[in-house]
Design an enzyme around this catalytic site. Structure first.
Site, PDB file in Angstrom:
ATOM      1  N   GLY A 255       0.813  -1.217   0.000  1.00 31.65           N
ATOM      2  CA  GLY A 255       0.000   0.000   0.000  1.00 31.65           C
ATOM      3  C   GLY A 255       0.841   1.258   0.000  1.00 31.65           C
ATOM      4  O   GLY A 255       2.039   1.228  -0.279  1.00 31.65           O
TER       5      GLY A 255
ATOM      6  N   LEU B 242       0.620   3.553  -2.188  1.00 33.98           N
ATOM      7  CA  LEU B 242       1.115   3.360  -3.554  1.00 33.98           C
ATOM      8  C   LEU B 242       1.642   4.648  -4.182  1.00 33.98           C
ATOM      9  O   LEU B 242       1.134   5.735  -3.910  1.00 33.98           O
ATOM     10  CB  LEU B 242      -0.005   2.785  -4.430  1.00 33.98           C
ATOM     11  N   HIS B 243       2.657   4.491  -5.002  1.00 34.83           N
ATOM     12  CA  HIS B 243       3.223   5.612  -5.754  1.00 34.83           C
ATOM     13  C   HIS B 243       3.428   5.162  -7.196  1.00 34.83           C
ATOM     14  O   HIS B 243       3.083   4.028  -7.558  1.00 34.83           O
ATOM     15  CB  HIS B 243       4.536   6.092  -5.120  1.00 34.83           C
TER      16      HIS B 243
ATOM     17  N   HIS C  24       4.716   1.623  -8.050  1.00 35.51           N
ATOM     18  CA  HIS C  24       3.732   0.526  -8.047  1.00 35.51           C
ATOM     19  C   HIS C  24       2.854   0.598  -9.299  1.00 35.51           C
ATOM     20  O   HIS C  24       2.557  -0.413  -9.930  1.00 35.51           O
ATOM     21  CB  HIS C  24       2.807   0.623  -6.830  1.00 35.51           C
TER      22      HIS C  24
ATOM     23  N   GLY D 193       9.417  -4.359  -8.197  1.00 41.91           N
ATOM     24  CA  GLY D 193      10.299  -3.247  -8.541  1.00 41.91           C
ATOM     25  C   GLY D 193      11.750  -3.607  -8.261  1.00 41.91           C
ATOM     26  O   GLY D 193      12.065  -4.263  -7.271  1.00 41.91           O
ATOM     27  N   GLU D 194      12.633  -3.127  -9.153  1.00 43.06           N
ATOM     28  CA  GLU D 194      14.072  -3.360  -8.957  1.00 43.06           C
ATOM     29  C   GLU D 194      14.638  -2.529  -7.817  1.00 43.06           C
ATOM     30  O   GLU D 194      15.771  -2.732  -7.412  1.00 43.06           O
ATOM     31  CB  GLU D 194      14.840  -3.004 -10.233  1.00 43.06           C
TER      32      GLU D 194
END
Ligand code: PAF
Length: 279
Positions: free
Chosen positions: A27, A29-30, A33, A147-148
């Site tokens: 959660g 989120l940005h 995401h 995500g890396e």
């Protein structure tokens, strides 16, 4: 977008979907995401995200308490990104009381658990491995997106699918950054304006490493980054590492591998991480 709260609701939804893309999150989120959801949709996958702040991966109780929550904002962002469903379970829905909260799954991730993030967050990857295993059982994703920015977590997830013999394809997606280079993170929301300004030092020092690693050499770069942090009055360096890309093994210039810089630093109580492919 469907909002699913229970295992039963999730199972009923999943039973009608031949293939799904999955974006697990905690959660707050940005855009990082959102880029994962967008990639899943770009691939033509029916897409489900999960929003669950997993307590077993927090090695610090105050970090868990302070972790930002924004359920309505998360729903809006997922909906705008075209997400088809979101699983927003209560704690007991993930960790069934009957099976016991502790260590339902206990995987060994080897060196990943003992260096860098593993060393500084004891138990963290056990918790990540456990919850992702449970979520993968529930969602049975065809493809899952991570995500890396959480480079070591991505390696842990790749190892997890190997260990559990899962057919889920794991896709790592590039780190999304603010205009000044700061990697997007839910924790950035907690930074004061002064801390926010200084937090760019993580990316700046990785950029320095990228530009200097081959001429200056390993030790010189590590020491130069340490000095950059000593001279900064806000940020405190936790670790800087230079590893062979795809591993947590030390990188030495000239050994033929690609290098990746890994960094973690504190702004007050807020812990930030970042990493960068150096060439
Ligand atoms: O990266 C995260 O947000 C979490 O570690 C994950 C993968 C959702 C597991 O709780």
């Amino acid at each position: 977008m469907l909002i699913l709260r229970t295992r039963e609701e999730l199972n009923a939804w999943r039973a009608n979907e031949p293939a799904v893309g999955f974006v697990p999150t905690m959660g707050a989120l940005h855009q990082g995401h959102v880029s994962l959801v967008e990639e899943s949709k770009r691939r033509g996958l029916t897409t489900i995200s999960s929003v669950f702040v997993n307590p077993t991966q927090f090695n610090n109780a105050s970090d868990l308490r302070a972790y930002p929550k924004d359920e309505s904002g998360d729903i809006q962002k997922l909906e705008a990104a075209g997400c088809d469903a979101v699983f927003m379970p209560h704690h007991d829905e993930v960790y069934l009381k009957s099976t016991g909260e502790k260590s339902r799954y206990h995987h060994q991730f080897g060196a990943l658990e003992t260096v860098y993030e593993g060393a500084h967050r004891p138990g963290h990857f056990k918790g990540v491995g456990e919850v992702v295993h449970i979520l993968f059982e529930l969602v049975n994703p065809t493809v899952a997106f991570f995500g890396e920015k959480d480079y070591q977590q991505l390696l842990v997830i790749r190892k997890l699918v190997e260990l559990i013999g899962s057919n889920t394809q794991i896709v790592g997606m590039p780190t999304v950054r603010e205009a000044d280079g700061l990697a997007m993170s839910s924790r950035n929301l907690r930074l004061t304006p002064l801390q926010r300004k200084h937090a760019t030092l993580l990316h700046k020092s990785l950029e320095y490493a990228r530009q200097n690693i081959d001429q200056a050499g390993r030790e010189e770069v590590l020491q130069a980054v340490q000095r950059m942090f000593e001279e900064d009055e806000v940020m405190e360096l936790e670790y800087i590492g230079l590893v062979k890309d795809g591993t947590v093994d030390d990188y030495e210039p000239g050994d033929g591998a690609k290098a990746r810089g890994l960094i973690s630093a504190y702004a007050g109580e807020i812990r930030l991480i970042d990493n960068l492919l150096l060439h």
